[in-house]
Design a protein around this motif. Sequence first.
Motif, PDB file in Angstrom:
ATOM      1  N   ARG A 125     118.603 -53.591  48.463  1.00 15.55           N
ATOM      2  CA  ARG A 125     119.887 -54.107  47.999  1.00 15.55           C
ATOM      3  C   ARG A 125     120.812 -52.961  47.625  1.00 15.55           C
ATOM      4  NH1 ARG A 125     120.617 -59.354  46.153  1.00 15.55           N
ATOM      5  NH2 ARG A 125     118.824 -60.743  46.416  1.00 15.55           N
ATOM      6  N   TYR A 126     122.086 -53.170  47.855  1.00 11.45           N
ATOM      7  CA  TYR A 126     123.136 -52.299  47.342  1.00 11.45           C
ATOM      8  C   TYR A 126     124.079 -53.184  46.530  1.00 11.45           C
ATOM      9  CZ  TYR A 126     121.473 -48.929  50.807  1.00 11.45           C
ATOM     10  OH  TYR A 126     120.692 -48.074  51.561  1.00 11.45           O
ATOM     11  N   GLY A 127     123.811 -53.283  45.243  1.00 11.34           N
ATOM     12  CA  GLY A 127     124.580 -54.217  44.425  1.00 11.34           C
ATOM     13  C   GLY A 127     124.319 -55.642  44.878  1.00 11.34           C
ATOM     14  N   ASP A 128     125.384 -56.353  45.230  1.00 12.54           N
ATOM     15  CA  ASP A 128     125.234 -57.737  45.689  1.00 12.54           C
ATOM     16  C   ASP A 128     124.897 -57.835  47.175  1.00 12.54           C
ATOM     17  OD1 ASP A 128     125.821 -58.714  43.156  1.00 12.54           O
ATOM     18  OD2 ASP A 128     127.984 -58.824  43.564  1.00 12.54           O
ATOM     19  N   LEU A 129     124.976 -56.717  47.878  1.00  9.42           N
ATOM     20  CA  LEU A 129     124.700 -56.719  49.313  1.00  9.42           C
ATOM     21  C   LEU A 129     123.202 -56.612  49.565  1.00  9.42           C
ATOM     22  CD1 LEU A 129     125.574 -56.527  52.316  1.00  9.42           C
ATOM     23  CD2 LEU A 129     125.698 -54.046  51.985  1.00  9.42           C
ATOM     24  N   VAL A 130     122.659 -57.583  50.281  1.00  7.90           N
ATOM     25  CA  VAL A 130     121.253 -57.540  50.690  1.00  7.90           C
ATOM     26  C   VAL A 130     121.190 -56.886  52.060  1.00  7.90           C
ATOM     27  CG1 VAL A 130     119.173 -58.873  51.156  1.00  7.90           C
ATOM     28  CG2 VAL A 130     120.765 -59.634  49.380  1.00  7.90           C
ATOM     29  N   ALA A 131     120.770 -55.611  52.093  1.00  3.13           N
ATOM     30  CA  ALA A 131     120.715 -54.869  53.350  1.00  3.13           C
ATOM     31  C   ALA A 131     119.479 -55.231  54.155  1.00  3.13           C
ATOM     32  CB  ALA A 131     120.743 -53.364  53.081  1.00  3.13           C
ATOM     33  N   LEU A 132     118.354 -55.415  53.465  1.00 10.55           N
ATOM     34  CA  LEU A 132     117.107 -55.827  54.115  1.00 10.55           C
ATOM     35  C   LEU A 132     116.484 -56.946  53.286  1.00 10.55           C
ATOM     36  CD1 LEU A 132     115.488 -52.360  55.003  1.00 10.55           C
ATOM     37  CD2 LEU A 132     116.833 -53.844  56.504  1.00 10.55           C
ATOM     38  N   ASP A 133     116.032 -57.979  53.971  1.00 11.47           N
ATOM     39  CA  ASP A 133     115.520 -59.165  53.292  1.00 11.47           C
ATOM     40  C   ASP A 133     114.148 -59.532  53.852  1.00 11.47           C
ATOM     41  OD1 ASP A 133     115.152 -61.489  51.905  1.00 11.47           O
ATOM     42  OD2 ASP A 133     116.859 -62.562  52.747  1.00 11.47           O
ATOM     43  N   GLY A 134     113.100 -58.909  53.311  1.00  7.17           N
ATOM     44  CA  GLY A 134     111.740 -59.232  53.728  1.00  7.17           C
ATOM     45  C   GLY A 134     111.417 -58.821  55.154  1.00  7.17           C
ATOM     46  N   VAL A 135     111.844 -57.643  55.562  1.00  8.90           N
ATOM     47  CA  VAL A 135     111.615 -57.181  56.934  1.00  8.90           C
ATOM     48  C   VAL A 135     110.147 -56.811  57.123  1.00  8.90           C
ATOM     49  CG1 VAL A 135     112.123 -55.328  58.589  1.00  8.90           C
ATOM     50  CG2 VAL A 135     113.977 -56.403  57.290  1.00  8.90           C
ATOM     51  N   SER A 136     109.526 -57.416  58.129  1.00 10.21           N
ATOM     52  CA  SER A 136     108.122 -57.146  58.434  1.00 10.21           C
ATOM     53  C   SER A 136     107.917 -57.025  59.932  1.00 10.21           C
ATOM     54  CB  SER A 136     107.213 -58.267  57.906  1.00 10.21           C
ATOM     55  OG  SER A 136     107.234 -58.346  56.503  1.00 10.21           O
ATOM     56  N   PHE A 137     107.185 -56.013  60.347  1.00  7.74           N
ATOM     57  CA  PHE A 137     106.712 -55.883  61.723  1.00  7.74           C
ATOM     58  C   PHE A 137     105.679 -54.769  61.749  1.00  7.74           C
ATOM     59  CE2 PHE A 137     110.506 -53.184  61.395  1.00  7.74           C
ATOM     60  CZ  PHE A 137     110.022 -51.951  61.849  1.00  7.74           C
ATOM     61  N   SER A 138     104.986 -54.648  62.857  1.00 14.99           N
ATOM     62  CA  SER A 138     104.006 -53.577  63.014  1.00 14.99           C
ATOM     63  C   SER A 138     104.136 -52.986  64.406  1.00 14.99           C
ATOM     64  CB  SER A 138     102.584 -54.085  62.780  1.00 14.99           C
ATOM     65  OG  SER A 138     102.244 -55.080  63.736  1.00 14.99           O
ATOM     66  N   VAL A 139     103.742 -51.730  64.528  1.00 14.60           N
ATOM     67  CA  VAL A 139     103.742 -51.042  65.815  1.00 14.60           C
ATOM     68  C   VAL A 139     102.352 -50.451  65.992  1.00 14.60           C
ATOM     69  CG1 VAL A 139     104.888 -49.377  67.298  1.00 14.60           C
ATOM     70  CG2 VAL A 139     106.168 -50.451  65.425  1.00 14.60           C
ATOM     71  N   ALA A 140     101.651 -50.922  66.999  1.00 16.87           N
ATOM     72  CA  ALA A 140     100.270 -50.503  67.214  1.00 16.87           C
ATOM     73  C   ALA A 140     100.210 -49.145  67.908  1.00 16.87           C
ATOM     74  CB  ALA A 140      99.541 -51.551  68.060  1.00 16.87           C
ATOM     75  N   PRO A 141      99.073 -48.457  67.802  1.00 15.18           N
ATOM     76  CA  PRO A 141      98.917 -47.196  68.537  1.00 15.18           C
ATOM     77  C   PRO A 141      99.141 -47.416  70.034  1.00 15.18           C
ATOM     78  CG  PRO A 141      97.144 -47.456  66.945  1.00 15.18           C
ATOM     79  CD  PRO A 141      97.900 -48.757  66.957  1.00 15.18           C
ATOM     80  N   GLY A 142      99.928 -46.545  70.638  1.00 15.09           N
ATOM     81  CA  GLY A 142     100.203 -46.652  72.068  1.00 15.09           C
ATOM     82  C   GLY A 142     101.235 -47.692  72.435  1.00 15.09           C
ATOM     83  N   GLU A 143     101.935 -48.241  71.440  1.00 14.49           N
ATOM     84  CA  GLU A 143     102.910 -49.301  71.700  1.00 14.49           C
ATOM     85  C   GLU A 143     104.328 -48.765  71.569  1.00 14.49           C
ATOM     86  OE1 GLU A 143     102.829 -53.884  70.613  1.00 14.49           O
ATOM     87  OE2 GLU A 143     103.236 -52.666  68.836  1.00 14.49           O
TER      88      GLU A 143
END
Length: 298
Positions: free
Chosen positions: A10-28
């Motif tokens: 968050r930057y004050g009232d601005l939600v820049a990221l909201d529960g961001v989830s992902f994965s990157v596997a080896p070789g991907e």
Amino acid sequence: MLTVDHITKRYGDLVALDGVSFSVAPGELFGFVGSNGAGKTTTMRIILGVLSSDGGEVRIDDKPVDFATRQTIGYMPEERGLYPKMKVGDQLAYLAQLHGLNPADAQTAVHRWAERLEIEDKLGKELQALSLGNQQRVQLAAALIHDPKVLVLDEPFSGLDPVAVDVMTDVLRDKANAGVPVIFSSHQLDLVQRLCDRVGIIKAGKIRANGTVDELRSQGKRQLAIGIVGGDASWAPSTPGVQLVGHRAENGRHIILELDPGVDDQAVLHEALQVGPVTHFASHVPSLTEMYREVVSA
């Protein structure tokens, strides 16, 4: 394995990221796409530890990222991050030593990557004297100079000519084939579609879609591409369960129709034949660009 687990920022009232989830596997190869301001660069900076998150965690091989782990990451920022008045070879050697290489190994790495990226004749020049494309190659060399275990690249193809794009593509594929997780952002969705194993689409700080290119392209309703000699598309919207979603110029002008569940495509063909001779009738799989537009505009 690179894991981004419910990152918030968050930057004050601005939600820049909201529960961001992902994965990157080896070789991907993972393509991270979104419009300007969607949260791509913020996510990458949190992965690097340049920014701190307000919640969530970044892990590499199931361990939280600390200073020692960051030393194993290769990062290429969207903005030029090198010294413009310093000679290319000198600063690549300097960066290699910052990552723990001794002077001899640093020089070996400089010449190896300069040859691989076709910038050997630029090592004695100041960075500011190079074209933007060659500066981009130097920037990639700086990210690769210490043989990182993870690659994080922010718009690596920006400003590159087709030959340089091919060189960059080959390098990223080689690193992935060596087992390195590679994440990069790009607005060139045709390149992302061709190169990436999986893609994440972020909008307004949230991941809106995540999966293999084929999985993402196959989402949504069935689509047909139809070409009719001398006919227009006015008949399509009046057909029950059919929506006109686009046009495509390919061996003539085709219309793209979307079918509701249960609609018989043969019934659609029958309607099309009433308009004129049908020259093309086939299933249509949206490109990543088409699918991206649909996700972002939803």
